[in-house]
Design a protein around this motif. Structure first.
Motif, PDB file in Angstrom:
ATOM      1  N   ARG A 193      25.192 -54.249  -2.549  1.00 28.13           N
ATOM      2  CA  ARG A 193      23.925 -54.981  -2.623  1.00 28.13           C
ATOM      3  C   ARG A 193      22.733 -54.102  -3.015  1.00 28.13           C
ATOM      4  O   ARG A 193      21.638 -54.595  -3.232  1.00 28.13           O
ATOM      5  CB  ARG A 193      23.623 -55.639  -1.267  1.00 28.13           C
ATOM      6  N   ASN A 194      22.925 -52.793  -3.028  1.00 27.91           N
ATOM      7  CA  ASN A 194      21.840 -51.884  -3.429  1.00 27.91           C
ATOM      8  C   ASN A 194      20.517 -52.123  -2.712  1.00 27.91           C
ATOM      9  O   ASN A 194      19.473 -52.306  -3.342  1.00 27.91           O
ATOM     10  CB  ASN A 194      21.622 -51.946  -4.941  1.00 27.91           C
ATOM     11  N   LEU A 195      20.568 -52.152  -1.389  1.00 31.20           N
ATOM     12  CA  LEU A 195      19.341 -52.265  -0.604  1.00 31.20           C
ATOM     13  C   LEU A 195      18.545 -50.969  -0.704  1.00 31.20           C
ATOM     14  O   LEU A 195      19.079 -49.931  -1.099  1.00 31.20           O
ATOM     15  CB  LEU A 195      19.683 -52.512   0.872  1.00 31.20           C
ATOM     16  N   ALA A 196      17.282 -51.036  -0.336  1.00 32.61           N
ATOM     17  CA  ALA A 196      16.451 -49.836  -0.321  1.00 32.61           C
ATOM     18  C   ALA A 196      15.685 -49.809   0.997  1.00 32.61           C
ATOM     19  O   ALA A 196      15.740 -50.765   1.776  1.00 32.61           O
ATOM     20  CB  ALA A 196      15.495 -49.843  -1.503  1.00 32.61           C
ATOM     21  N   ILE A 197      14.989 -48.715   1.249  1.00 35.29           N
ATOM     22  CA  ILE A 197      14.254 -48.601   2.510  1.00 35.29           C
ATOM     23  C   ILE A 197      12.929 -47.883   2.300  1.00 35.29           C
ATOM     24  O   ILE A 197      12.809 -47.019   1.426  1.00 35.29           O
ATOM     25  CB  ILE A 197      15.090 -47.823   3.561  1.00 35.29           C
ATOM     26  N   TRP A 198      11.916 -48.303   3.047  1.00 34.09           N
ATOM     27  CA  TRP A 198      10.721 -47.478   3.239  1.00 34.09           C
ATOM     28  C   TRP A 198      10.658 -47.144   4.718  1.00 34.09           C
ATOM     29  O   TRP A 198      10.690 -48.045   5.554  1.00 34.09           O
ATOM     30  CB  TRP A 198       9.431 -48.220   2.854  1.00 34.09           C
ATOM     31  N   THR A 199      10.601 -45.869   5.050  1.00 34.43           N
ATOM     32  CA  THR A 199      10.373 -45.512   6.447  1.00 34.43           C
ATOM     33  C   THR A 199       8.862 -45.477   6.651  1.00 34.43           C
ATOM     34  O   THR A 199       8.100 -45.307   5.693  1.00 34.43           O
ATOM     35  CB  THR A 199      10.975 -44.136   6.776  1.00 34.43           C
ATOM     36  N   TYR A 200       8.411 -45.670   7.905  1.00 35.86           N
ATOM     37  CA  TYR A 200       6.961 -45.704   8.099  1.00 35.86           C
ATOM     38  C   TYR A 200       6.491 -45.139   9.434  1.00 35.86           C
ATOM     39  O   TYR A 200       5.298 -45.149   9.717  1.00 35.86           O
ATOM     40  CB  TYR A 200       6.416 -47.128   7.919  1.00 35.86           C
ATOM     41  N   GLN A 201       7.410 -44.633  10.251  1.00 39.94           N
ATOM     42  CA  GLN A 201       6.960 -44.190  11.568  1.00 39.94           C
ATOM     43  C   GLN A 201       8.035 -43.356  12.257  1.00 39.94           C
ATOM     44  O   GLN A 201       9.219 -43.646  12.120  1.00 39.94           O
ATOM     45  CB  GLN A 201       6.697 -45.430  12.436  1.00 39.94           C
ATOM     46  N   ILE A 202       7.600 -42.333  12.994  1.00 41.88           N
ATOM     47  CA  ILE A 202       8.524 -41.669  13.912  1.00 41.88           C
ATOM     48  C   ILE A 202       8.331 -42.359  15.255  1.00 41.88           C
ATOM     49  O   ILE A 202       7.232 -42.352  15.812  1.00 41.88           O
ATOM     50  CB  ILE A 202       8.221 -40.157  14.036  1.00 41.88           C
ATOM     51  N   GLY A 203       9.381 -42.986  15.755  1.00 42.71           N
ATOM     52  CA  GLY A 203       9.247 -43.753  16.993  1.00 42.71           C
ATOM     53  C   GLY A 203       9.469 -42.895  18.225  1.00 42.71           C
ATOM     54  O   GLY A 203       8.913 -43.154  19.291  1.00 42.71           O
ATOM     55  N   PHE A 204      10.292 -41.866  18.064  1.00 37.50           N
ATOM     56  CA  PHE A 204      10.673 -41.045  19.208  1.00 37.50           C
ATOM     57  C   PHE A 204      11.139 -39.710  18.667  1.00 37.50           C
ATOM     58  O   PHE A 204      11.743 -39.647  17.603  1.00 37.50           O
ATOM     59  CB  PHE A 204      11.812 -41.741  19.963  1.00 37.50           C
ATOM     60  N   VAL A 247       3.980 -38.806   8.658  1.00 28.74           N
ATOM     61  CA  VAL A 247       4.738 -39.391   7.542  1.00 28.74           C
ATOM     62  C   VAL A 247       4.914 -38.378   6.403  1.00 28.74           C
ATOM     63  O   VAL A 247       5.905 -38.432   5.667  1.00 28.74           O
ATOM     64  CB  VAL A 247       4.113 -40.715   7.028  1.00 28.74           C
ATOM     65  N   GLU A 248       3.964 -37.440   6.299  1.00 26.56           N
ATOM     66  CA  GLU A 248       4.169 -36.369   5.313  1.00 26.56           C
ATOM     67  C   GLU A 248       5.375 -35.522   5.710  1.00 26.56           C
ATOM     68  O   GLU A 248       6.145 -35.068   4.862  1.00 26.56           O
ATOM     69  CB  GLU A 248       2.913 -35.497   5.203  1.00 26.56           C
ATOM     70  N   TYR A 249       5.526 -35.355   7.009  1.00 30.98           N
ATOM     71  CA  TYR A 249       6.687 -34.619   7.515  1.00 30.98           C
ATOM     72  C   TYR A 249       7.981 -35.382   7.192  1.00 30.98           C
ATOM     73  O   TYR A 249       8.974 -34.790   6.760  1.00 30.98           O
ATOM     74  CB  TYR A 249       6.535 -34.413   9.024  1.00 30.98           C
ATOM     75  N   LEU A 250       7.945 -36.704   7.378  1.00 32.34           N
ATOM     76  CA  LEU A 250       9.120 -37.518   7.032  1.00 32.34           C
ATOM     77  C   LEU A 250       9.485 -37.329   5.564  1.00 32.34           C
ATOM     78  O   LEU A 250      10.651 -37.169   5.207  1.00 32.34           O
ATOM     79  CB  LEU A 250       8.855 -39.009   7.300  1.00 32.34           C
ATOM     80  N   ARG A 251       8.466 -37.344   4.717  1.00 33.63           N
ATOM     81  CA  ARG A 251       8.683 -37.130   3.281  1.00 33.63           C
ATOM     82  C   ARG A 251       9.344 -35.778   3.028  1.00 33.63           C
ATOM     83  O   ARG A 251      10.270 -35.664   2.232  1.00 33.63           O
ATOM     84  CB  ARG A 251       7.335 -37.145   2.566  1.00 33.63           C
ATOM     85  N   ASP A 252       8.847 -34.754   3.736  1.00 30.68           N
ATOM     86  CA  ASP A 252       9.406 -33.405   3.592  1.00 30.68           C
ATOM     87  C   ASP A 252      10.885 -33.365   3.949  1.00 30.68           C
ATOM     88  O   ASP A 252      11.661 -32.619   3.362  1.00 30.68           O
ATOM     89  CB  ASP A 252       8.684 -32.427   4.531  1.00 30.68           C
ATOM     90  N   LEU A 253      11.247 -34.157   4.949  1.00 33.60           N
ATOM     91  CA  LEU A 253      12.644 -34.156   5.393  1.00 33.60           C
ATOM     92  C   LEU A 253      13.541 -34.954   4.452  1.00 33.60           C
ATOM     93  O   LEU A 253      14.756 -34.952   4.595  1.00 33.60           O
ATOM     94  CB  LEU A 253      12.755 -34.741   6.806  1.00 33.60           C
ATOM     95  N   GLY A 254      12.920 -35.664   3.501  1.00 33.01           N
ATOM     96  CA  GLY A 254      13.711 -36.402   2.520  1.00 33.01           C
ATOM     97  C   GLY A 254      13.733 -37.902   2.728  1.00 33.01           C
ATOM     98  O   GLY A 254      14.538 -38.600   2.122  1.00 33.01           O
TER      99      GLY A 254
END
Ligand SMILES: [Zn+2]
Length: 474
Positions: free
Chosen positions: A216-227, A241-248
């Motif tokens: 199905r080729n779904l995609a994702i946007w992450t937007y928060q570190i919850g824990f 979120v810049e850190y999330l980007r850094d992690l890939g």
């Protein structure tokens, strides 16, 4: 370490890097053929050394269906829903509350496009994806790990060392291009089509076989570190979120950090103009999420019983609503085409009251399995003619009537035929058909073909009724 082990490690790292460039950054770093070659090399080495296969290897995205489906998962931090704003006034009211509570205006906001998909929580241990879960009731969700692993923009392993434990929140979505492609396939196979990308995304992560989700080729946007346990600390949401980007992780590049509410409103207005992907995005947005940027201020503001006080979801006016399909009627157009349309229990949608909506043609109607008496989803977007998207099957009761194209035209009594290989039916009555004549006159008048100002439907109808005009030559 053996030579094979070294090479396997090297290949995995390379593939991870290239996949990140391709699926997350949308900036391919090598030709596809080269990627495929590296991938095959890794597959071959792993086949020769099965003891070296690990779950986070790029070759291990699509696994066998899990033994137990959708077990329950307790989120380490609750996944709250957000309070909604539906107008700039609502935004003002929210910002006032924030300011009153802090005793000063907040230091800034982050605006993120709200994607209508399926919320997901991803748990990483030392950078490796160990669990994916639906939001569920906010405290307990369903385990959808096997399916989420197949989504190529979800890292199986971060591209840099990550904290001991991290729960990351994101929205899984169906790209519009995929939605259209898959629905065409479903229709060609005679299967039920999906009503909208959101339904399809939600349905796709709840498949029993991960291979189906993978297709199905779904995609994702992450937007928060919850824990988070271990790793860096952050002063602002933006830093996190810049850190999330850094992690890939994919974080929507359309997001913006803005200093004040005026700029929040500008962001919201601009986002609404491109909500259907007019900016070139392959997704639909249904609003904007606004967050107080400072994490210290977020802590100060805290939560109500159900939602954080430091965030709000601005929702664009709905473009889809449900209502009752009262009847199906037909209209004969100026070229003789017969179009079925829905008579609806009027509903306010997309900024207008809608009592009628097009059903396109009989084939489309059958494909969507729309029946008279059904509760249906009506869509009205921008200036487009309102349409019936499909029935809400879960609300179908009794025996709704299946509609068939009548054999003869109700306006002129001539046979209605559907030319071989065409979807559209035609009335064979020519200009004797009053419905066709009416449409033709209306078209003619509106195009300035006749020098009669204000010759609207009502006038045309009146003239026809009175027998004052019989054909366009009059
Ligand atoms: Zn007719």
């Amino acid at each position: 370490m053996s030579e094979a082990e070294d090479r396997i490690g090297e290949l995995r790292e390379l593939l991870r890097k290239h996949a990140h460039a391709y699926y997350v950054l949308d900036q391919p770093s090598i030709p596809d053929a080269e990627y495929d070659m590296l991938y095959r090399q890794l597959e071959e080495l792993e086949a020769a050394h099965p003891d070296l296969v690990v779950p986070d290897s790029p070759t291990q995205r699509v696994g066998a269906p899990p033994a137990s489906l959708f077990g329950s998962v307790r989120h380490r931090a609750a996944m709250f829903s957000l309070d909604n704003a539906e107008s700039p006034d609502d935004l003002d009211a929210w910002a006032e509350k924030v300011e009153r509570s802090l005793g000063r205006p907040p230091g800034g906001f982050v605006c993120e496009l709200k994607i209508d998909g399926a919320a997901v929580s991803l748990t990483y241990e030392n950078g490796v994806l160990v669990r994916a879960a639906t939001r569920g009731d906010g405290s307990i969700g369903e385990d959808i790990t096997a399916n989420v692993r197949t989504i190529k923009s979800v890292p199986l392993r971060t591209i840099k060392p990550a904290p001991d434990v991290m729960e990351i929140r994101g929205e899984l979505y169906m790209p519009v291009s995929e939605f259209e492609r898959l629905n065409e396939e479903q229709a060609a196979a005679g299967d039920q089509v999906y009503i909208n990308p959101r339904n399809m995304a939600a349905g796709s992560v709840r498949q029993k076989d991960p291979a189906v989700t993978a297709s199905r080729n779904l995609a994702i946007w992450t937007y928060q570190i919850g824990f988070q346990v271990g790793g860096p600390t952050f002063a602002t949401h933006w830093e996190s979120v810049e850190y999330l980007r850094d992690l890939g992780f994919p974080y929507n590049p359309e997001s913006e950090r803005v200093p004040d509410l005026d700029e929040v409103k500008e962001f919201v207005a601009a986002a609404e103009k491109t909500r259907h992907g007019e900016g070139g995005h392959d997704y639909q947005t249904d609003g904007v999420v606004i967050k107080v940027d400072s994490l210290a201020e977020q802590d100060e503001l805290g939560y109500t019983a159900r939602a954080p006080r430091w965030a709000i979801a601005f929702k664009f006016p709905p473009e889809e609503r449900t209502t009752k399909l009262l009847d199906i009627l037909i209209n004969v157009g100026r070229t003789g085409n017969v179009t079925p349309f829905a008579k609806l229990d009027p509903v306010f949608v997309g900024g207008a009251n809608v009592g009628m909506a097009t059903l396109h043609n009989e084939k489309e109607l059958q494909r969507k399995d729309i029946r008279i008496g059904d509760t249906v989803i009506v869509r009205r977007a921008g200036d487009v003619i309102p349409e019936v998207v499909g029935p809400v099957l879960s609300e179908r009761t009794g025996k709704p009537r299946v509609w068939r194209m009548p054999a003869t035209c109700p306006f002129c009594g001539h046979p209605i035929v559907t030319p071989e290989g065409e979807a559209r039916a035609k009335c064979t009555g020519g200009f004797i058909c009053p419905s066709r004549l009416r449409e033709w006159l209306f078209y003619f008048a509106s195009r300035g073909g006749m020098d009669i100002e204000g010759l609207g439907y009502k006038t045309v109808d009146l003239l026809l009724q009175e027998g004052l005009i019989k054909d366009a030559a009059d």
